[in-house]
Motif scaffolding. Structure first.
Motif, PDB file in Angstrom:
ATOM      1  N   VAL A 215       1.092  -1.147   0.055  1.00  0.00           N
ATOM      2  CA  VAL A 215      -0.035   0.005   0.101  1.00  0.00           C
ATOM      3  C   VAL A 215       0.786   1.277   0.186  1.00  0.00           C
ATOM      4  O   VAL A 215       0.599   2.333  -0.818  1.00  0.00           O
ATOM      5  N   LEU A 216       1.875   1.144   0.719  1.00  0.00           N
ATOM      6  CA  LEU A 216       2.796   2.560   0.975  1.00  0.00           C
ATOM      7  C   LEU A 216       3.395   2.698  -0.479  1.00  0.00           C
ATOM      8  O   LEU A 216       3.719   3.664  -0.759  1.00  0.00           O
ATOM      9  N   ALA A 217       4.103   1.454  -0.965  1.00  0.00           N
ATOM     10  CA  ALA A 217       4.787   1.653  -2.056  1.00  0.00           C
ATOM     11  C   ALA A 217       3.611   2.116  -3.465  1.00  0.00           C
ATOM     12  O   ALA A 217       4.088   3.077  -4.398  1.00  0.00           O
ATOM     13  N   ALA A 218       2.516   1.536  -3.605  1.00  0.00           N
ATOM     14  CA  ALA A 218       1.683   2.068  -4.556  1.00  0.00           C
ATOM     15  C   ALA A 218       1.083   3.533  -4.362  1.00  0.00           C
ATOM     16  O   ALA A 218       1.032   4.315  -5.225  1.00  0.00           O
ATOM     17  N   ALA A 219       1.369   4.095  -3.138  1.00  0.00           N
ATOM     18  CA  ALA A 219       0.876   5.542  -2.853  1.00  0.00           C
ATOM     19  C   ALA A 219       2.129   6.351  -3.407  1.00  0.00           C
ATOM     20  O   ALA A 219       1.939   7.518  -3.563  1.00  0.00           O
ATOM     21  N   HIS A 220       3.230   5.765  -3.504  1.00  0.00           N
ATOM     22  CA  HIS A 220       4.594   6.733  -3.957  1.00  0.00           C
ATOM     23  C   HIS A 220       5.079   6.587  -5.292  1.00  0.00           C
ATOM     24  O   HIS A 220       5.920   7.178  -5.852  1.00  0.00           O
ATOM     25  N   GLU A 221       4.846   5.286  -6.014  1.00  0.00           N
ATOM     26  CA  GLU A 221       5.162   4.571  -7.233  1.00  0.00           C
ATOM     27  C   GLU A 221       4.127   4.503  -8.068  1.00  0.00           C
ATOM     28  O   GLU A 221       3.150   3.953  -7.693  1.00  0.00           O
ATOM     29  N   LYS A 222       4.406   4.692  -9.338  1.00  0.00           N
ATOM     30  CA  LYS A 222       3.275   4.170 -10.291  1.00  0.00           C
ATOM     31  C   LYS A 222       3.637   2.876 -10.818  1.00  0.00           C
ATOM     32  O   LYS A 222       4.522   2.704 -11.427  1.00  0.00           O
ATOM     33  N   PHE A 223       2.718   1.880 -10.648  1.00  0.00           N
ATOM     34  CA  PHE A 223       2.837   0.519 -11.092  1.00  0.00           C
ATOM     35  C   PHE A 223       1.882   0.345 -12.333  1.00  0.00           C
ATOM     36  O   PHE A 223       0.925   0.747 -12.142  1.00  0.00           O
ATOM     37  N   ASP A 224       2.351  -0.380 -13.275  1.00  0.00           N
ATOM     38  CA  ASP A 224       1.432  -0.913 -14.377  1.00  0.00           C
ATOM     39  C   ASP A 224       0.582  -2.193 -13.793  1.00  0.00           C
ATOM     40  O   ASP A 224      -0.488  -2.278 -14.506  1.00  0.00           O
ATOM     41  N   LEU A 225       0.879  -2.883 -12.980  1.00  0.00           N
ATOM     42  CA  LEU A 225       0.237  -4.037 -12.681  1.00  0.00           C
ATOM     43  C   LEU A 225       0.717  -4.474 -11.186  1.00  0.00           C
ATOM     44  O   LEU A 225       1.898  -4.509 -10.905  1.00  0.00           O
ATOM     45  N   VAL A 226      -0.375  -4.900 -10.541  1.00  0.00           N
ATOM     46  CA  VAL A 226      -0.102  -5.558  -9.012  1.00  0.00           C
ATOM     47  C   VAL A 226      -0.479  -7.034  -9.195  1.00  0.00           C
ATOM     48  O   VAL A 226      -1.685  -7.213  -9.590  1.00  0.00           O
ATOM     49  N   ILE A 227       0.402  -7.780  -8.757  1.00  0.00           N
ATOM     50  CA  ILE A 227      -0.059  -9.335  -8.664  1.00  0.00           C
ATOM     51  C   ILE A 227       0.066  -9.405  -7.107  1.00  0.00           C
ATOM     52  O   ILE A 227       0.885  -9.518  -6.356  1.00  0.00           O
ATOM     53  N   LEU A 228      -1.421  -9.843  -6.728  1.00  0.00           N
ATOM     54  CA  LEU A 228      -1.482  -9.773  -5.227  1.00  0.00           C
ATOM     55  C   LEU A 228      -1.950 -11.014  -4.765  1.00  0.00           C
ATOM     56  O   LEU A 228      -2.984 -11.684  -4.987  1.00  0.00           O
ATOM     57  N   ASP A 229      -1.306 -11.510  -3.571  1.00  0.00           N
ATOM     58  CA  ASP A 229      -1.674 -12.815  -2.919  1.00  0.00           C
ATOM     59  C   ASP A 229      -2.802 -12.396  -1.755  1.00  0.00           C
ATOM     60  O   ASP A 229      -2.577 -11.299  -1.349  1.00  0.00           O
ATOM     61  N   ILE A 230      -3.608 -13.376  -1.440  1.00  0.00           N
ATOM     62  CA  ILE A 230      -4.679 -13.002  -0.457  1.00  0.00           C
ATOM     63  C   ILE A 230      -4.186 -13.232   1.188  1.00  0.00           C
ATOM     64  O   ILE A 230      -4.299 -12.578   2.014  1.00  0.00           O
ATOM     65  N   GLY A 231      -3.594 -14.411   1.179  1.00  0.00           N
ATOM     66  CA  GLY A 231      -3.375 -14.804   2.491  1.00  0.00           C
ATOM     67  C   GLY A 231      -2.019 -14.349   2.924  1.00  0.00           C
ATOM     68  O   GLY A 231      -0.875 -15.076   3.002  1.00  0.00           O
ATOM     69  N   LEU A 232      -1.706 -12.977   3.146  1.00  0.00           N
ATOM     70  CA  LEU A 232      -0.892 -12.299   3.548  1.00  0.00           C
ATOM     71  C   LEU A 232      -0.900 -12.083   5.102  1.00  0.00           C
ATOM     72  O   LEU A 232      -1.880 -12.240   5.668  1.00  0.00           O
ATOM     73  N   PRO A 233       0.261 -11.752   5.845  1.00  0.00           N
ATOM     74  CA  PRO A 233       0.424 -11.760   7.164  1.00  0.00           C
ATOM     75  C   PRO A 233       0.090 -10.419   7.558  1.00  0.00           C
ATOM     76  O   PRO A 233       0.122  -9.507   6.819  1.00  0.00           O
TER      77      PRO A 233
END
Length: 227
Positions: free
Chosen positions: A37-55
Motif C-alpha cells: 500500500v505504501l509503495a503504491a502511494a509513492h510509485e506508479k505500477f502498471d500491474l499488481v500481482i496480489l496474494d490474499i493470504g498475507l500476514p
C-alpha cells in the motif's frame, strides 16, 4: 512496465520475479500488504500481482486500500493470485475491484498470458506501439521491429530502450534509468547501464538511430533523421 508482486511465499515470488523480468519488466516484490500500500502511494505500477493470504494486512484489505487511493490516471490493474478458491472469496475479490483472479496452483504460461492481457487492456486508451524512424516496438506484446524485420533484444536492453524512447531528445541520467528498470534492492551499477546502451547502439546505429552520450549527465535518444 513496472510490476509489483505482493506474495509471502518467497520461492514463488522469486520465480515470478525472474520470469517477468525475463520478459523485460521491472519487478518489485514485497511479502507484506502494508509495504504494498505504501509503495503504491509513492510509485506508479502498471500491474499488481496480489496474494490474499498475507500476514497481518491480508490481500483483500490491500485491494480495498489500493482502490480507495486510485489516482486520476485510473486504477492500477490487479491480478489476485491465491490458494483461496472458494466462490465467496472470488466474489469478494472481484467486488473489491480485482481485474482477474487465479487460483494456486497455476500454470506459469497462463499467468504470463493473463499479465499481458491485463497490460494490454489497461493501455487500450493509448497506443502501445511506439515508432521511431525505422524502429517500431509494441510495449505490451514485447516485440520490436527494425526496418520491418524482427529485432532481438535482451530483457534489460528492452527496458533501457523503452526508457529512452519515452524521452526522445531529452537527457536521461544513468540513475534515472536504473530507477526505472531495476527492482528494489537490485544492485544495478552505472557501468551495467553503459554496457546495455553499448549493445543497443550496435543494433540500432546501422539503421541511423543514435543514442548520444552527454558527458556528466547521461544519454539522449536523438530525433530520427532520414539519411
Amino acid at each position: 512496465m513496472r510490476l509489483l508482486i505482493v506474495e509471502d511465499d518467497a520461492p514463488l515470488a522469486s520465480g515470478l520475479q525472474r520470469i517477468l523480468e525475463a520478459e523485460g519488466h521491472a519487478v518489485d516484490v514485497t511479502p507484506r500488504g502494508e509495504e504494498a500500500v505504501l509503495a503504491a502511494a509513492h510509485e506508479k505500477f502498471d500491474l499488481v500481482i496480489l496474494d490474499i493470504g498475507l500476514p497481518q494486512m491480508d490481500g483483500f484489505e490491500v485491494l480495498r486500500r489500493l482502490r480507495a487511493g486510485s489516482d486520476k490516471s485510473g486504477p492500477t490493474p490487479v491480478l489476485v493470485l491465491t490458494a483461496r478458491d472458494a466462490v465467496e472469496d472470488r466474489v469478494r475479490g472481484l467486488d473489491l475491484g480485482a481485474d482477474d483472479y487465479m487460483a494456486k496452483p497455476f500454470a506459469m504460461p497462463e499467468l504470463t498470458a493473463r499479465v499481458r492481457a491485463l497490460l494490454r487492456r489497461s493501455q487500450a486508451h493509448g497506443d502501445p506501439r511506439i515508432v521511431h524512424g525505422p524502429l517500431a516496438i509494441d510495449t505490451v506484446a514485447r516485440r520490436a521491429f527494425l526496418r520491418g524485420e524482427s529485432l532481438e533484444l535482451a530483457a534489460r536492453e528492452w527496458a533501457v530502450l523503452e526508457v529512452l524512447l519515452a524521452k526522445v531528445e531529452k537527457i536521461v541520467s544513468k540513475e534515472a534509468i536504473i530507477q526505472a528498470v531495476a527492482g528494489w534492492g537490485e544492485d544495478l551499477s552505472p557501468n551495467a547501464i553503459e554496457v546495455y546502451v553499448s549493445r543497443l547502439r550496435s543494433k540500432l546505429e546501422p539503421a541511423g538511430i543514435k543514442i548520444r552520450t552527454v558527458r556528466g549527465f547521461g544519454y539522449m535518444l536523438e530525433e530520427f533523421k532520414e539519411p
